[in-house]
Design a protein around this motif. Structure first.
Motif, PDB file in Angstrom:
ATOM      1  N   LEU A 111       0.630  -1.081  -0.155  1.00 51.73           N
ATOM      2  CA  LEU A 111       0.154  -0.249  -0.257  1.00 51.73           C
ATOM      3  C   LEU A 111       0.761   1.154  -0.181  1.00 51.73           C
ATOM      4  O   LEU A 111       0.726   1.925  -0.892  1.00 51.73           O
ATOM      5  N   LEU A 112       1.978   1.379   0.940  1.00 53.96           N
ATOM      6  CA  LEU A 112       2.908   2.101   1.035  1.00 53.96           C
ATOM      7  C   LEU A 112       3.312   2.213  -1.003  1.00 53.96           C
ATOM      8  O   LEU A 112       3.499   3.697  -0.943  1.00 53.96           O
ATOM      9  N   VAL A 113       3.842   1.535  -1.573  1.00 54.07           N
ATOM     10  CA  VAL A 113       4.539   1.628  -2.801  1.00 54.07           C
ATOM     11  C   VAL A 113       2.690   2.897  -4.061  1.00 54.07           C
ATOM     12  O   VAL A 113       3.152   2.333  -4.770  1.00 54.07           O
ATOM     13  N   TRP A 114       2.497   1.463  -3.497  1.00 57.58           N
ATOM     14  CA  TRP A 114       0.792   2.242  -4.331  1.00 57.58           C
ATOM     15  C   TRP A 114       0.270   3.885  -3.991  1.00 57.58           C
ATOM     16  O   TRP A 114       0.105   4.541  -4.998  1.00 57.58           O
ATOM     17  N   LEU A 115       0.999   3.966  -3.064  1.00 55.15           N
ATOM     18  CA  LEU A 115       0.174   5.268  -2.582  1.00 55.15           C
ATOM     19  C   LEU A 115       0.699   6.194  -3.179  1.00 55.15           C
ATOM     20  O   LEU A 115       1.746   7.581  -3.980  1.00 55.15           O
ATOM     21  N   PHE A 116       2.966   5.963  -2.862  1.00 56.64           N
ATOM     22  CA  PHE A 116       3.575   6.971  -3.805  1.00 56.64           C
ATOM     23  C   PHE A 116       3.466   7.069  -4.899  1.00 56.64           C
ATOM     24  O   PHE A 116       3.433   8.003  -5.896  1.00 56.64           O
ATOM     25  N   ARG A 117       2.963   5.694  -5.296  1.00 55.14           N
ATOM     26  CA  ARG A 117       2.769   5.638  -7.531  1.00 55.14           C
ATOM     27  C   ARG A 117       1.820   6.795  -7.818  1.00 55.14           C
ATOM     28  O   ARG A 117       1.532   7.460  -8.759  1.00 55.14           O
ATOM     29  N   SER A 118       0.283   6.029  -7.332  1.00 58.85           N
ATOM     30  CA  SER A 118      -1.055   6.782  -8.191  1.00 58.85           C
ATOM     31  C   SER A 118      -1.068   8.243  -6.930  1.00 58.85           C
ATOM     32  O   SER A 118      -2.241   8.839  -7.444  1.00 58.85           O
ATOM     33  N   HIS A 119      -0.896   8.305  -5.593  1.00 60.69           N
ATOM     34  CA  HIS A 119      -1.473   9.493  -5.107  1.00 60.69           C
ATOM     35  C   HIS A 119      -0.428  10.148  -4.044  1.00 60.69           C
ATOM     36  O   HIS A 119      -0.153  10.256  -3.258  1.00 60.69           O
ATOM     37  N   ALA A 120       0.855  11.211  -4.777  1.00 64.88           N
ATOM     38  CA  ALA A 120       2.161  11.179  -5.081  1.00 64.88           C
ATOM     39  C   ALA A 120       1.969  12.229  -3.392  1.00 64.88           C
ATOM     40  O   ALA A 120       2.437  12.581  -2.958  1.00 64.88           O
ATOM     41  N   VAL A 121       0.635  12.627  -4.187  1.00 70.98           N
ATOM     42  CA  VAL A 121       0.469  14.328  -2.422  1.00 70.98           C
ATOM     43  C   VAL A 121       0.146  14.123  -1.413  1.00 70.98           C
ATOM     44  O   VAL A 121      -0.192  14.906  -0.584  1.00 70.98           O
ATOM     45  N   ARG A 122      -0.386  13.135  -1.273  1.00 66.24           N
ATOM     46  CA  ARG A 122      -0.887  12.148   0.028  1.00 66.24           C
ATOM     47  C   ARG A 122      -0.094  11.592   0.336  1.00 66.24           C
ATOM     48  O   ARG A 122       0.137  11.046   1.898  1.00 66.24           O
ATOM     49  N   TYR A 123       0.928  10.923   0.281  1.00 57.15           N
ATOM     50  CA  TYR A 123       1.700   9.632   0.428  1.00 57.15           C
ATOM     51  C   TYR A 123       2.551  10.260   1.592  1.00 57.15           C
ATOM     52  O   TYR A 123       3.049   9.336   2.780  1.00 57.15           O
ATOM     53  N   ARG A 124       2.879  11.487   1.957  1.00 62.68           N
ATOM     54  CA  ARG A 124       4.192  11.279   2.943  1.00 62.68           C
ATOM     55  C   ARG A 124       3.235  11.744   3.772  1.00 62.68           C
ATOM     56  O   ARG A 124       4.065  11.456   5.082  1.00 62.68           O
ATOM     57  N   ALA A 125       2.725  12.200   4.081  1.00 57.12           N
ATOM     58  CA  ALA A 125       1.157  12.759   5.338  1.00 57.12           C
ATOM     59  C   ALA A 125       1.271  10.811   5.865  1.00 57.12           C
ATOM     60  O   ALA A 125       0.940  10.995   7.026  1.00 57.12           O
ATOM     61  N   ALA A 126       0.718  10.053   4.928  1.00 58.61           N
ATOM     62  CA  ALA A 126       0.031   9.329   5.200  1.00 58.61           C
ATOM     63  C   ALA A 126       1.554   7.955   5.800  1.00 58.61           C
ATOM     64  O   ALA A 126       1.033   7.215   6.329  1.00 58.61           O
ATOM     65  N   ARG A 127       2.553   8.375   5.042  1.00 58.94           N
ATOM     66  CA  ARG A 127       3.690   7.565   5.484  1.00 58.94           C
ATOM     67  C   ARG A 127       4.654   7.890   6.920  1.00 58.94           C
ATOM     68  O   ARG A 127       4.705   7.595   7.906  1.00 58.94           O
ATOM     69  N   THR A 128       4.364   9.726   6.666  1.00 58.93           N
ATOM     70  CA  THR A 128       4.143  10.357   7.945  1.00 58.93           C
ATOM     71  C   THR A 128       3.996   9.659   9.594  1.00 58.93           C
ATOM     72  O   THR A 128       4.040   9.865  10.926  1.00 58.93           O
ATOM     73  N   TRP A 129       2.327   9.394   9.194  1.00 57.45           N
ATOM     74  CA  TRP A 129       0.983   8.806  10.184  1.00 57.45           C
ATOM     75  C   TRP A 129       1.967   7.514  10.399  1.00 57.45           C
ATOM     76  O   TRP A 129       1.896   7.237  11.932  1.00 57.45           O
ATOM     77  N   LEU A 130       2.113   6.993   9.182  1.00 54.01           N
ATOM     78  CA  LEU A 130       2.397   5.177   9.916  1.00 54.01           C
ATOM     79  C   LEU A 130       3.729   4.951  11.085  1.00 54.01           C
ATOM     80  O   LEU A 130       3.683   4.699  12.069  1.00 54.01           O
ATOM     81  N   MET A 131       4.617   6.252  10.869  1.00 54.60           N
ATOM     82  CA  MET A 131       6.021   5.838  11.120  1.00 54.60           C
ATOM     83  C   MET A 131       5.697   6.495  13.093  1.00 54.60           C
ATOM     84  O   MET A 131       6.622   6.052  13.828  1.00 54.60           O
ATOM     85  N   THR A 132       5.127   7.818  12.792  1.00 59.98           N
ATOM     86  CA  THR A 132       4.749   8.471  14.404  1.00 59.98           C
ATOM     87  C   THR A 132       4.637   6.971  14.688  1.00 59.98           C
ATOM     88  O   THR A 132       4.524   6.887  16.347  1.00 59.98           O
ATOM     89  N   SER A 133       3.105   6.726  14.633  1.00 61.67           N
ATOM     90  CA  SER A 133       2.957   5.635  15.190  1.00 61.67           C
ATOM     91  C   SER A 133       3.308   4.437  15.570  1.00 61.67           C
ATOM     92  O   SER A 133       2.915   3.736  16.868  1.00 61.67           O
ATOM     93  N   THR A 134       4.186   4.200  14.851  1.00 62.20           N
ATOM     94  CA  THR A 134       5.189   2.764  14.878  1.00 62.20           C
ATOM     95  C   THR A 134       6.065   3.318  15.883  1.00 62.20           C
ATOM     96  O   THR A 134       6.584   2.397  16.797  1.00 62.20           O
ATOM     97  N   PHE A 135       6.462   4.061  15.955  1.00 64.41           N
ATOM     98  CA  PHE A 135       7.490   4.836  17.124  1.00 64.41           C
ATOM     99  C   PHE A 135       6.786   4.735  18.684  1.00 64.41           C
ATOM    100  O   PHE A 135       7.741   4.548  19.404  1.00 64.41           O
TER     101      PHE A 135
END
Length: 357
Positions: A111-135
């Protein structure tokens, strides 16, 4: 005018004052060869931290029993009936073990790869959400080592289904680690359940950006729900572990904008150029093309819209104490004068810009 999503949508800082802005110049885009090392670095730090955050065994057991007692007091201990079902019915237990041991590490990166390729403007916020929650989850593993149900004394009535069905998969008797690598994992990292947390992230991403079909919506709901049942039925997590995993994702979602702003400030302080994805994925304010040049748009739903960039010459001037007009615009109740036959266009009242009052 119709607006579509694109990575080139410039974003401005939120302000209540009327502004006239020029469109920024050339920006660099998010690139996979910079994103991949970042994700691998974060995942490596997560795995290493998980491994190093080994608590005392007796303390972990005490925490696990305390959770179990609390759930029984509130009649929330669904783990026992689910675990008995998974142990008694191999056609349920074996697929559940494969689900637990694999999808957590496959669906999220896909899903990260798909988001990066298909919804680039949303990718960074979604990735940051995932990483912040993981930490945040890693902090929970460190502060609250918890013995999962499968490692409690058998007198408590739990069966480790992954050990029970180990001949069917690559795992042994130590969680989902491959045989012989059980020492490379922290088996007391049960609170919170990031299996559930990551599955919830995947469900939200599918629901928001998956297209809205019934099949996608069903997958968006079903994946986190089934994952919650699986982690309890395989005796890897308590119900409260799953609830804590969902809570961690909620806290991470709230903190993600702050993390993004902090990262942007650090980038500016270091003199690095912001990327298009950095500018577009905050989802708050974007520039859009309208009459007389770009205007600010506040999107309450967080949607990012791409708009054509206007040239600096297309910006209307600010005149007469902030009153702004453009060609063809009329002030309310302005009298319209018809042009006389043969009059030059500049003399026509209909096409001339209205005078500022």
């Amino acid at each position: 005018m119709p607006q579509t999503e694109a990575a080139e949508a410039p974003v401005t800082e939120r302000t209540d004052a009327p502004v006239t802005e020029a469109v920024p110049g050339t920006h660099t885009r998010l690139r996979w060869w910079t994103e991949l090392p970042l994700i691998l670095l974060v995942y490596g730090a997560y795995s290493a931290g998980r491994l190093l955050a080994r608590g005392d065994t007796s303390t972990a057991v005490e925490h696990g029993l305390a959770i179990l007692r609390f759930e029984k007091a509130l009649s929330l201990n669904a783990e026992h009936p689910l675990n008995r079902l998974f142990t008694r019915e191999p056609w349920i237990g074996i697929p559940a073990d494969f689900w637990y041991a694999s999808l957590h590490y496959l669906v999220t990166p896909v899903l990260l790869v798909w988001l990066f390729r298909s919804h680039a403007v949303r990718y960074r916020a979604a990735r940051t959400w995932l990483m912040t929650s993981t930490f945040i989850g890693l902090i929970g593993f460190t502060l609250l080592p918890t013995c999962p149900p499968r490692l409690l004394d058998p007198a408590h009535g739990f069966v480790d289904t992954m050990a029970h069905y180990s001949s069917w998969g690559w795992w042994g008797g130590e969680a989902s680690a491959p045989r012989g690598l059980g020492g490379m994992t922290n088996q007391y990292a049960a609170m919170p359940s990031l299996h559930v947390g990551w599955a919830l992230w995947c469900g939200v991403i599918l629901w928001r950006f998956g297209g809205g079909s019934r099949l996608v919506r069903a997958a968006a709901i079903g994946y986190p729900v089934i994952t919650t049942l699986v982690v309890m039925g395989t005796a890897n997590h308590y119900f409260l572990d799953a609830a804590a995993g969902a809570a961690v994702m909620g806290v991470g979602l709230l903190l993600a904008p702050l993390v993004l702003r902090t990262a942007d400030r650090c980038r500016i302080a270091l003199g690095l150029t912001a990327t298009d994805g950095d500018r577009a994925d905050t989802g708050l304010v974007v520039l859009s093309e309208g009459d007389g040049g770009p205007r600010r748009e506040d999107r309450a739903d967080g949607a990012v819209t791409a708009v054509p960039a206007a040239s600096p010459g297309a910006l209307s001037p600010i005149v007469s104490a902030g009153c702004q007009t453009s060609p063809g615009e009329r002030i309310p109740r302005q009298r319209i004068t018809e042009p006389e036959p043969g009059a030059a266009p500049s003399e026509a009242g209909d096409g001339a810009p209205a005078a500022a009052r």
